[in-house]
Motif scaffolding. Structure first.
Motif, PDB file in Angstrom:
ATOM      1  N   PHE A  27     -53.784  27.349  65.567  1.00  0.00           N
ATOM      2  CA  PHE A  27     -52.510  26.968  66.457  1.00  0.00           C
ATOM      3  C   PHE A  27     -52.436  25.534  66.722  1.00  0.00           C
ATOM      4  N   ASP A  28     -53.764  24.982  67.084  1.00  0.00           N
ATOM      5  CA  ASP A  28     -53.797  23.504  67.267  1.00  0.00           C
ATOM      6  C   ASP A  28     -53.202  22.562  66.306  1.00  0.00           C
ATOM      7  N   LEU A  29     -53.469  23.033  64.882  1.00  0.00           N
ATOM      8  CA  LEU A  29     -52.943  22.511  63.646  1.00  0.00           C
ATOM      9  C   LEU A  29     -51.465  22.479  63.583  1.00  0.00           C
ATOM     10  N   GLU A  30     -51.171  23.660  63.957  1.00  0.00           N
ATOM     11  CA  GLU A  30     -49.803  23.762  63.805  1.00  0.00           C
ATOM     12  C   GLU A  30     -48.930  22.846  64.936  1.00  0.00           C
ATOM     13  N   ARG A  31     -49.567  22.658  66.047  1.00  0.00           N
ATOM     14  CA  ARG A  31     -49.008  21.865  66.990  1.00  0.00           C
ATOM     15  C   ARG A  31     -48.890  20.324  66.688  1.00  0.00           C
ATOM     16  N   PHE A  32     -50.167  19.806  65.915  1.00  0.00           N
ATOM     17  CA  PHE A  32     -50.364  18.807  65.588  1.00  0.00           C
ATOM     18  C   PHE A  32     -49.490  18.453  64.408  1.00  0.00           C
ATOM     19  N   GLU A  33     -49.345  19.095  63.552  1.00  0.00           N
ATOM     20  CA  GLU A  33     -48.313  18.886  62.585  1.00  0.00           C
ATOM     21  C   GLU A  33     -46.735  18.795  63.090  1.00  0.00           C
TER      22      GLU A  33
END
Length: 205
Positions: A27-33
């Protein structure tokens, strides 16, 4: 000087890239993307460039983002400084460019000067290490440090390179039209001051 929107876009891009590098949570990776996409949208809105081109240039790197290093050579002869005419904008710059992996700053500038001007040089002194953001360059998508190294000619002759179409020495008070992404007039005057005052300490921002 840098524009505020560009500073925001670069900062968001840097933070998102770091997050994509070090985060493990999906989920953090989605936010950073998503943050990286926002940085690209800011650039698109204010520059008019196509989003895909911005992604390729601005948001396609991996790993922790740090300032890029640009090295420039200060070569003097009879009170004049060596400059090359850039193919890309038909304007003049100190020979140099981005540092290549595997080469030291001294090795990089010697290579760049020979490739762009034809002269063989020996680096003799680091004159200045400057932050591009603190000087009147046009806005840039990345954060750059500029390293100016004084060099002495030991061989070779004036010769155009693949990226250059002119090689000349210019006096301080008759400078040509400058390639402002690479160098600005105040930096040239600083380098001439080093030539007049060789004991001057290295300058840094």
């Amino acid at each position: 000087m840098s524009l505020k929107w560009l500073e925001w876009a670069k900062r968001i891009q840097s933070l998102s890239q770091s997050g994509l590098t070090f985060s493990k949570d999906v989920f953090d990776l989605e936010r950073f993307e998503e943050l990286r996409t926002i940085s690209v949208e800011i650039m698109e809105e204010h520059t008019g460039l196509e989003m895909q081109k911005i992604k390729e240039l601005f948001a396609n790197e991996k790993g922790y983002q740090t300032p890029k290093m640009d090295v420039r050579g200060a070569v003097f002869h009879e009170g004049k400084i060596l400059m090359v005419r850039e193919n890309i904008d038909n304007r003049w710059a100190l020979p140099g460019g981005f540092c290549d992996i595997g080469l030291s700053p001294a090795e990089n500038i010697a290579k760049e000067i020979q490739e762009e001007s034809g002269y063989i040089v020996v680096p003799t002194k680091m004159l200045a290490l400057l932050d591009m953001n603190k000087h009147p360059h046009p806005p840039q998508p990345f954060h750059y440090y500029k390293l100016f190294i004084q060099c002495e000619i030991v061989g070779g002759e004036a010769k155009n390179g693949v990226e250059t179409k002119g090689v000349e020495f210019f006096p301080e008070h008759d400078l040509p039209e400058l390639s402002l992404n690479r160098n600005v007039e105040s930096q040239l005057h600083t380098l001439f001051d080093f030539e007049k005052n060789p004991t001057r300490a290295t300058l840094f921002d």
